[in-house]
Design a protein around this motif. Structure first.
Motif, PDB file in Angstrom:
ATOM      1  N   VAL A 241      81.307  21.271  14.024  1.00 49.65           N
ATOM      2  CA  VAL A 241      81.168  22.870  13.593  1.00 49.65           C
ATOM      3  C   VAL A 241      80.919  23.462  14.789  1.00 49.65           C
ATOM      4  CG1 VAL A 241      79.999  24.343  12.423  1.00 49.65           C
ATOM      5  CG2 VAL A 241      80.835  22.422  11.176  1.00 49.65           C
ATOM      6  N   GLY A 242      79.731  23.050  15.632  1.00 52.48           N
ATOM      7  CA  GLY A 242      79.533  23.597  17.008  1.00 52.48           C
ATOM      8  C   GLY A 242      80.529  23.606  17.896  1.00 52.48           C
TER       9      GLY A 242
ATOM     10  N   PHE B 233      83.517  23.768  17.329  1.00 47.89           N
ATOM     11  CA  PHE B 233      84.861  24.772  16.893  1.00 47.89           C
ATOM     12  C   PHE B 233      84.274  26.098  17.219  1.00 47.89           C
ATOM     13  CE2 PHE B 233      86.358  27.318  13.483  1.00 47.89           C
ATOM     14  CZ  PHE B 233      87.861  27.418  13.839  1.00 47.89           C
ATOM     15  N   ILE B 234      82.900  26.439  16.663  1.00 50.94           N
ATOM     16  CA  ILE B 234      82.442  27.745  17.227  1.00 50.94           C
ATOM     17  C   ILE B 234      82.436  27.869  18.757  1.00 50.94           C
ATOM     18  CG2 ILE B 234      80.265  29.198  17.163  1.00 50.94           C
ATOM     19  CD1 ILE B 234      79.677  27.934  14.496  1.00 50.94           C
ATOM     20  N   MET B 235      82.206  27.063  19.583  1.00 50.01           N
ATOM     21  CA  MET B 235      82.319  27.227  20.730  1.00 50.01           C
ATOM     22  C   MET B 235      83.654  27.562  21.383  1.00 50.01           C
ATOM     23  SD  MET B 235      79.975  24.781  23.384  1.00 50.01           S
ATOM     24  CE  MET B 235      81.276  23.802  24.158  1.00 50.01           C
ATOM     25  N   TYR B 236      84.619  26.924  20.878  1.00 49.35           N
ATOM     26  CA  TYR B 236      86.082  26.920  21.060  1.00 49.35           C
ATOM     27  C   TYR B 236      86.535  28.476  20.679  1.00 49.35           C
ATOM     28  CZ  TYR B 236      91.068  27.063  20.191  1.00 49.35           C
ATOM     29  OH  TYR B 236      92.549  27.344  20.068  1.00 49.35           O
ATOM     30  N   LEU B 237      86.125  28.842  19.522  1.00 49.55           N
ATOM     31  CA  LEU B 237      86.475  30.288  19.169  1.00 49.55           C
ATOM     32  C   LEU B 237      85.725  31.332  20.397  1.00 49.55           C
ATOM     33  CD1 LEU B 237      85.920  30.112  15.307  1.00 49.55           C
ATOM     34  CD2 LEU B 237      88.223  30.355  16.775  1.00 49.55           C
ATOM     35  N   VAL B 238      84.612  31.140  20.744  1.00 50.24           N
ATOM     36  CA  VAL B 238      83.862  31.861  21.633  1.00 50.24           C
ATOM     37  C   VAL B 238      84.554  31.978  22.949  1.00 50.24           C
ATOM     38  CG1 VAL B 238      81.749  32.351  22.930  1.00 50.24           C
ATOM     39  CG2 VAL B 238      81.603  31.975  20.607  1.00 50.24           C
TER      40      VAL B 238
ATOM     41  N   THR C 130      88.081  33.786  22.844  1.00 49.88           N
ATOM     42  CA  THR C 130      88.062  35.116  22.774  1.00 49.88           C
ATOM     43  C   THR C 130      87.637  35.581  23.929  1.00 49.88           C
ATOM     44  OG1 THR C 130      87.464  34.840  20.357  1.00 49.88           O
ATOM     45  CG2 THR C 130      86.872  37.039  21.498  1.00 49.88           C
TER      46      THR C 130
END
Length: 61
Positions: free
Chosen positions: A13-14, A16-21, A24
């Protein structure tokens, strides 16, 4: 054993969140930079690409 599975899930999950940030930030960084604005003015925006997913059977005109 359950703490190991939980740590793996939290790690995924971490990531994936890093990938999104990061994606963007890269998109906004390129679009708002001086060179990105120059290319946008010179060549125009090419966001209107048609995908094969845009023409489904319910939307035939």
């Amino acid at each position: 054993m359950s703490s190991f599975v939980l740590s793996i899930i939290l790690w995924i999950v971490g990531l994936f969140i890093m990938y999104l940030v990061i994606t963007t930030a890269v998109k906004d960084g390129i679009n708002k930079s001086i060179i990105g604005q120059f290319f946008e003015k010179k060549y125009g925006i090419k966001e209107d690409k048609k995908s094969f997913l845009d023409s489904d059977l319910d939307n035939d005109k």
